[in-house]
Design an enzyme around this catalytic site. Structure first.
Site, PDB file in Angstrom:
ATOM      1  CG  HIS A  78      11.996   9.902  -3.427  1.00  0.00           C
ATOM      2  ND1 HIS A  78      12.789   9.412  -2.416  1.00  0.00           N
ATOM      3  CD2 HIS A  78      12.220   9.095  -4.501  1.00  0.00           C
ATOM      4  CE1 HIS A  78      13.449   8.351  -2.857  1.00  0.00           C
ATOM      5  NE2 HIS A  78      13.135   8.149  -4.116  1.00  0.00           N
ATOM      6  CG  HIS A  82      13.704   8.964  -9.094  1.00  0.00           C
ATOM      7  ND1 HIS A  82      13.826   7.818  -9.845  1.00  0.00           N
ATOM      8  CD2 HIS A  82      13.124   8.585  -7.931  1.00  0.00           C
ATOM      9  CE1 HIS A  82      13.346   6.793  -9.153  1.00  0.00           C
ATOM     10  NE2 HIS A  82      12.912   7.222  -7.993  1.00  0.00           N
ATOM     11  CG  HIS A 108       7.385   2.600  -3.543  1.00  0.00           C
ATOM     12  ND1 HIS A 108       8.103   1.568  -4.108  1.00  0.00           N
ATOM     13  CD2 HIS A 108       8.070   3.740  -3.851  1.00  0.00           C
ATOM     14  CE1 HIS A 108       9.174   2.056  -4.721  1.00  0.00           C
ATOM     15  NE2 HIS A 108       9.175   3.375  -4.601  1.00  0.00           N
ATOM     16  CD1 TRP A 128      -1.912  -6.648  18.415  1.00  0.00           C
ATOM     17  CD2 TRP A 128      -2.588  -4.541  18.071  1.00  0.00           C
ATOM     18  NE1 TRP A 128      -1.918  -6.028  19.624  1.00  0.00           N
ATOM     19  CE2 TRP A 128      -2.320  -4.729  19.455  1.00  0.00           C
ATOM     20  CE3 TRP A 128      -3.023  -3.301  17.633  1.00  0.00           C
ATOM     21  CZ2 TRP A 128      -2.484  -3.699  20.389  1.00  0.00           C
ATOM     22  CZ3 TRP A 128      -3.177  -2.289  18.571  1.00  0.00           C
ATOM     23  CH2 TRP A 128      -2.913  -2.489  19.924  1.00  0.00           C
ATOM     24  CG  ASN A 129       1.338  -8.806  12.752  1.00  0.00           C
ATOM     25  OD1 ASN A 129       1.681  -9.698  13.513  1.00  0.00           O
ATOM     26  ND2 ASN A 129       0.427  -9.000  11.801  1.00  0.00           N
ATOM     27  CG  ASP A 179       8.955   7.117  -6.275  1.00  0.00           C
ATOM     28  OD1 ASP A 179       8.935   6.342  -5.314  1.00  0.00           O
ATOM     29  OD2 ASP A 179       9.620   6.909  -7.310  1.00  0.00           O
ATOM     30  CG  HIS A 186      10.887   5.215  -1.748  1.00  0.00           C
ATOM     31  ND1 HIS A 186      10.410   5.943  -2.827  1.00  0.00           N
ATOM     32  CD2 HIS A 186      10.994   6.092  -0.721  1.00  0.00           C
ATOM     33  CE1 HIS A 186      10.258   7.202  -2.456  1.00  0.00           C
ATOM     34  NE2 HIS A 186      10.611   7.329  -1.182  1.00  0.00           N
TER      35      HIS A 186
HETATM   36  C1  23J Z   1      16.483   6.103  -3.638  1.00  0.00           C
HETATM   37  C2  23J Z   1      17.566   6.416  -4.402  1.00  0.00           C
HETATM   38  C3  23J Z   1      17.557   6.185  -5.750  1.00  0.00           C
HETATM   39  C4  23J Z   1      16.425   5.655  -6.328  1.00  0.00           C
HETATM   40  C5  23J Z   1      15.293   5.323  -5.563  1.00  0.00           C
HETATM   41  C6  23J Z   1      15.351   5.553  -4.224  1.00  0.00           C
HETATM   42  C7  23J Z   1      14.065   4.772  -6.182  1.00  0.00           C
HETATM   43  O1  23J Z   1      14.055   4.276  -7.266  1.00  0.00           O
HETATM   44  C8  23J Z   1      12.775   4.930  -5.500  1.00  0.00           C
HETATM   45  O2  23J Z   1      12.193   3.968  -4.986  1.00  0.00           O
HETATM   46  O3  23J Z   1      12.274   6.047  -5.498  1.00  0.00           O
HETATM   47  S1  23J Z   1      16.419   5.375  -8.039  1.00  0.00           S
HETATM   48 MN    MN Z   2      10.420   5.141  -4.814  1.00  0.00          MN
END
Ligand code: 23J
Ligand code: MN
Length: 258
Positions: free
Chosen positions: A81, A209, A75, A63-64, A77, A71
């Site tokens: 976030h 986002h 992944h 195991w590790n 979001d 992110h």
């Molecule tokens: C953190 C800050 C800006 C961005 C992101 C993460 C992502 O694209 C993400 O992976 O959610 S733009």
């Molecule tokens: Mn992300």
């Protein structure tokens, strides 16, 4: 108690009438992660460290331990976030209702446009043309932007230049359309993040986002094999790790497709 639909579903998965497609990339120390402007804290690379492998530390087991930013790689979001989604009581990885972790997929093929222009922006006009051919984008469904970006090598995948990354993504008005006029479940991409590489300079910045998460909707980044899905008819299972108050997580994204 059995259910006819579920019995039929599993029958068709096992006889191949329904295909299972893995939309996930592999996680290792070379998995590309997003680079932010240098004034900000950066995402660490994925790291795997052995705990034991059939040795003194564990004679019969391997195991590790792993570490990474939430992110990283393929992944999820979560709304929490982003600052616009931070107050949703059901907006973090542990509070999202499980019914929302499975959804129908609308796959918009803009691979030709993206090959020609790495800064290609998806528009509501393009989506309306797609709807004319494939039917309306229903509320509570995924919109997946196929760019074939996952087929690129690591350098071309991130595609950095002096003025930042050049990768395709959605326009501001496209995100306004999908949140307000279509009420989708979320927006998924093959690029490292849901926003275009140059989206830091948009108004508002990072519209995928800002607008998706501001409307309690999800994102999926670094998807692969979107070319194996039909425009309409696939169902995807995208369930992030249940990190308490997590902003997202690497995950396995599985598509069931005709
Ligand atoms: C953190 C800050 C800006 C961005 C992101 C993460 C992502 O694209 C993400 O992976 O959610 S733009
Ligand atoms: Mn992300």
């Amino acid at each position: 108690m059995t259910n006819e639909t579920l019995t039929k579903l599993m029958g068709e998965v096992s006889n191949g009438a329904i295909r299972v497609v893995d939309l996930t990339i592999s996680l290792d120390e070379n998995t590309p992660v997003i680079g932010l402007p240098e004034e900000f804290e950066q995402s660490p690379a994925f790291k795997l460290e052995q705990i034991s492998q059939f040795d003194d530390k564990g004679p019969a087991w391997y195991w590790n331990r792993f570490s990474c930013g939430e992110h990283t790689g393929t992944h999820f979001d979560a709304p929490g976030h982003w600052v616009t989604g931070k107050d949703y009581a059901d907006g973090c990885t542990d509070t999202i209702p499980p019914e929302k972790l499975i959804g129908a997929a609308n796959v918009i093929d803009v691979s030709a446009e993206s090959a020609e222009n790495p800064d290609y922006l998806l528009t509501s006009d393009k989506l309306k043309n797609w709807e004319a051919d494939h039917g309306k984008i229903e509320p509570g469904t995924w919109v997946l932007m196929r760019t074939d970006w996952s087929k690129r090598g690591p350098e071309d995948f991130l595609n950095y230049a002096e003025d930042g990354p050049h990768t395709p993504g959605p326009s501001v008005e496209c995100m306004e359309f999908l949140t307000t006029e279509r009420d989708i479940l979320g927006f998924g991409v093959e690029t490292v993040g849901t926003d275009a590489g140059q989206a830091f300079a948009f108004e508002p910045a990072f519209p995928a986002h800002t607008l998706m998460h501001g409307n309690n909707k999800f994102g999926l980044a670094s998807l692969t094999k979107l070319d194996q899905l039909p425009p309409k008819g696939a169902v995807i299972v995208a369930a992030p790790l249940k990190i308490t108050h997590g902003s997202g997580s690497p995950l396995r994204v599985i598509a069931l497709t005709p």
